[in-house]
Design a protein around this motif. Structure first.
Motif, PDB file in Angstrom:
ATOM      1  N   PHE A  23       1.256  -3.408  12.179  1.00 40.52           N
ATOM      2  CA  PHE A  23       0.941  -2.585  11.102  1.00 40.52           C
ATOM      3  C   PHE A  23       2.328  -1.635  10.478  1.00 40.52           C
ATOM      4  N   ASP A  24       3.357  -1.721  11.219  1.00 44.63           N
ATOM      5  CA  ASP A  24       4.432  -1.089  10.728  1.00 44.63           C
ATOM      6  C   ASP A  24       4.964  -1.885   9.721  1.00 44.63           C
ATOM      7  N   ARG A  25       5.173  -3.207  10.178  1.00 43.70           N
ATOM      8  CA  ARG A  25       5.981  -4.236   9.223  1.00 43.70           C
ATOM      9  C   ARG A  25       4.965  -4.406   7.757  1.00 43.70           C
ATOM     10  N   ASN A  26       3.763  -4.199   7.925  1.00 49.60           N
ATOM     11  CA  ASN A  26       3.009  -4.313   6.646  1.00 49.60           C
ATOM     12  C   ASN A  26       3.639  -3.330   5.569  1.00 49.60           C
ATOM     13  N   PHE A  27       4.313  -2.295   5.877  1.00 50.79           N
ATOM     14  CA  PHE A  27       4.895  -1.412   4.911  1.00 50.79           C
ATOM     15  C   PHE A  27       6.277  -2.027   4.583  1.00 50.79           C
ATOM     16  N   GLU A  28       6.878  -2.758   5.396  1.00 49.19           N
ATOM     17  CA  GLU A  28       8.327  -3.414   5.021  1.00 49.19           C
ATOM     18  C   GLU A  28       7.838  -4.424   3.983  1.00 49.19           C
ATOM     19  N   ARG A  29       6.831  -5.294   4.256  1.00 46.07           N
ATOM     20  CA  ARG A  29       6.841  -6.356   3.457  1.00 46.07           C
ATOM     21  C   ARG A  29       5.487  -6.114   2.388  1.00 46.07           C
ATOM     22  N   LYS A  30       5.332  -4.994   2.322  1.00 42.81           N
ATOM     23  CA  LYS A  30       4.323  -4.663   1.056  1.00 42.81           C
ATOM     24  C   LYS A  30       3.080  -5.350   1.005  1.00 42.81           C
ATOM     25  N   VAL A  51       5.944   4.189   0.994  1.00 42.05           N
ATOM     26  CA  VAL A  51       6.957   4.496   1.982  1.00 42.05           C
ATOM     27  C   VAL A  51       8.000   5.560   1.472  1.00 42.05           C
ATOM     28  N   VAL A  52       7.781   6.423   0.486  1.00 46.85           N
ATOM     29  CA  VAL A  52       8.715   7.417   0.285  1.00 46.85           C
ATOM     30  C   VAL A  52       8.653   8.351   1.243  1.00 46.85           C
ATOM     31  N   THR A  53       7.523   8.771   1.687  1.00 50.17           N
ATOM     32  CA  THR A  53       7.622   9.734   2.655  1.00 50.17           C
ATOM     33  C   THR A  53       7.276   9.317   3.933  1.00 50.17           C
ATOM     34  N   SER A  54       6.637   8.109   4.097  1.00 52.07           N
ATOM     35  CA  SER A  54       6.274   7.499   5.449  1.00 52.07           C
ATOM     36  C   SER A  54       5.211   8.181   6.103  1.00 52.07           C
ATOM     37  N   ALA A  55       4.550   9.234   5.760  1.00 59.02           N
ATOM     38  CA  ALA A  55       3.409   9.749   6.167  1.00 59.02           C
ATOM     39  C   ALA A  55       2.556   8.941   6.806  1.00 59.02           C
TER      40      ALA A  55
END
Length: 116
Positions: A23-30, A51-55
Motif C-alpha cells: 500500500f505504501d509503495r502504491n503512492f510511490e508508483r502512483k 503525496v504532498v502532505t502524505s496524510a
C-alpha cells in the motif's frame, strides 16, 4: 506438534506487514498495484497531490480481521479517493487581481467535483 491456529495467525500477520508495504509503495508508483492512477486535469507544482502532505499515506492501517486483513483510514476523504464519487470543496472568501490590475472579492462558496 504444529498448531493450525497459530500458523494461520502468523500467516495473516505476515500478510498484513507485506500488504502494508505494498500500500505504501502504491503512492510511490502512483498506482493501485499495477493499475495506474488517472492523471490530474492540471499539473500540480509540488508533484503528485496524494503525496504532498502524505496524510493519506500515513493514515492507512491494516489489521488482521477474522480470516483476512482489513485496511482502513480515519480520514474522511479516503473513501472518496478509493471508491470515487462526488464531493464538495470549500472555497474561502479572498481577493483576486485581474490581468488588467483590477482587484475584486470572491465570496466563500462550495465547489462540486467528481472523483473517478
Amino acid at each position: 506438534m504444529l498448531d493450525a491456529n497459530k500458523l494461520k495467525a502468523d500467516i495473516l500477520s505476515d500478510m498484513r506487514v507485506e500488504l502494508s508495504d505494498e500500500f505504501d509503495r502504491n503512492f510511490e508508483r502512483k498506482a493501485f498495484f499495477s493499475d495506474k492512477w488517472k492523471p490530474r486535469a492540471h499539473d500540480y507544482p509540488k508533484g503528485s497531490l496524494l503525496v504532498v502532505t502524505s496524510a493519506m499515506r500515513r493514515s492507512a492501517q491494516g489489521e488482521v480481521s477474522g480470516d483476512g486483513v482489513r485496511f482502513s483510514s480515519a480520514l474522511p476523504y479516503t473513501t472518496l479517493h478509493n471508491e470515487g464519487g462526488t464531493g464538495f470543496k470549500q472555497v474561502r472568501a479572498h481577493t483576486r487581481k485581474s490581468k488588467k490590475g483590477k482587484i475584486y472579492t470572491v465570496r466563500a462558496h462550495q465547489r462540486k467535483f467528481n472523483m473517478p
